[in-house]
Design a protein around this motif. Structure first.
Motif, PDB file in Angstrom:
ATOM      1  N   ASP A 164       0.910  -1.195   0.135  1.00  0.00           N
ATOM      2  CA  ASP A 164      -0.218  -0.128  -0.056  1.00  0.00           C
ATOM      3  C   ASP A 164       0.723   1.382  -0.261  1.00  0.00           C
ATOM      4  O   ASP A 164       0.369   2.586  -0.780  1.00  0.00           O
ATOM      5  N   ALA A 165       1.801   1.162   0.442  1.00  0.00           N
ATOM      6  CA  ALA A 165       2.851   2.211   0.432  1.00  0.00           C
ATOM      7  C   ALA A 165       2.789   2.886  -0.581  1.00  0.00           C
ATOM      8  O   ALA A 165       3.383   4.036  -1.234  1.00  0.00           O
ATOM      9  N   ASP A 166       3.837   2.028  -1.526  1.00  0.00           N
ATOM     10  CA  ASP A 166       4.145   1.822  -2.777  1.00  0.00           C
ATOM     11  C   ASP A 166       3.214   2.965  -4.257  1.00  0.00           C
ATOM     12  O   ASP A 166       3.105   3.268  -4.294  1.00  0.00           O
TER      13      ASP A 166
END
Ligand code: LIP
Length: 256
Positions: A164-166
């Motif tokens: 999700d961070a990407d």
């Protein structure tokens, strides 16, 4: 080419019939009405019903062709292979929303030859045959001529198969470029909208062949710039996808 024209005509007809089945089975507006098969990855009764319908009817029409569906996987081998997503945009479909479609693509090895994407609740049929152009409801379509990210509309799809961070960092880069950012929940329709010039890029950090097989054939006829989804083992393991209006392709590739 006559054989491909017959396959295009059949794909359009069957996508329409499959869309009618999906509409009959669509849940009413409301909370999630489906089964989770992964993180935010839904499956409904219609997925299986529509896929079996398309597998049976394509086998009747073209017994020599192969078939691969999202739910049942590779059912038949053949020089030409149909790759089908029976309900793309399941997260929308299972809540009674309209942004979903039936997607059929015909491949020869890794080359898309025919695509048909039908959104029954939107009354929209996207279709293409290699070398013969692409249409939306029978009218020719082209990708947009947008040349400035500050005037662009970009859709980014979310996949649980990437961190999700990407995903959030990619969305932040796209927004910082000046583009308007959207998420629609159907990769096939997001890509079809790039083909029709209704948005300027669709990117997703990982997507599967059945989500894109129909759209790749359509995009190829519209001047859109599309990354090599089939690179390495994309056809079996999936890959990132980036489809763009030509004049912003370089800028989008730098962000992606
Ligand atoms: C969907 C894709 C979309 C992706 C969703 C989902 P489905 O396919 O079209 O691009 O972001 O997570 O995978 O599951 O509705 O057939």
């Amino acid at each position: 080419m006559q054989a491909l024209d017959r396959r295009l005509d059949t794909a359009i007809r069957l996508a329409g019939e499959a869309g009618a089945i999906a509409m009959r089975l669509r849940p009413p507006p409301g909370g999630p009405q489906a089964t989770l098969k992964g993180i935010q990855d839904w499956v409904t009764e219609a997925d299986g019903t529509v896929e079996r319908f398309l597998s049976d009817r394509l086998r009747e029409a073209f017994p020599e062709d192969g078939f691969q569906g999202e739910e049942a996987g590779v059912g038949r081998a053949g020089r030409l292979r149909w790759v089908v997503d029976p309900i793309d945009g399941t997260a929308n479909y299972m809540r009674g929303a309209n942004r979903f479609c039936v997607s059929l693509g015909l491949l020869e090895d890794r080359t898309p030859l025919v695509g048909a994407i039908f959104a029954p609740a939107l009354h929209e049929m996207f279709a293409a045959r290699k070398g013969a152009g692409a249409t939306l409801n029978g009218v020719a379509i082209r990708s947009a001529d947008t040349a400035d990210m500050s005037r662009a509309t970009v859709e980014i799809g979310w996949s649980a198969r990437r961190p999700d961070a990407d995903f959030i960092a990619l969305c932040a880069r796209v927004k910082a470029s000046g583009a308007v950012l959207r998420m629609g929940g159907s990769g096939a329709l997001g890509l079809a909208d790039v083909a029709a010039g209704r948005q300027d890029a669709y990117g997703e950090m990982h997507i599967n062949l059945w989500d894109v097989a129909g759209a790749l054939a359509i995009l190829a006829e519209t001047g859109a710039v599309v990354g090599d989804f089939m690179a390495n083992d994309g056809a079996t393991a999936g890959n990132p996808i980036l489809a763009c209006a030509p004049a912003i392709a370089e800028a989008m590739a730098a962000l992606f």
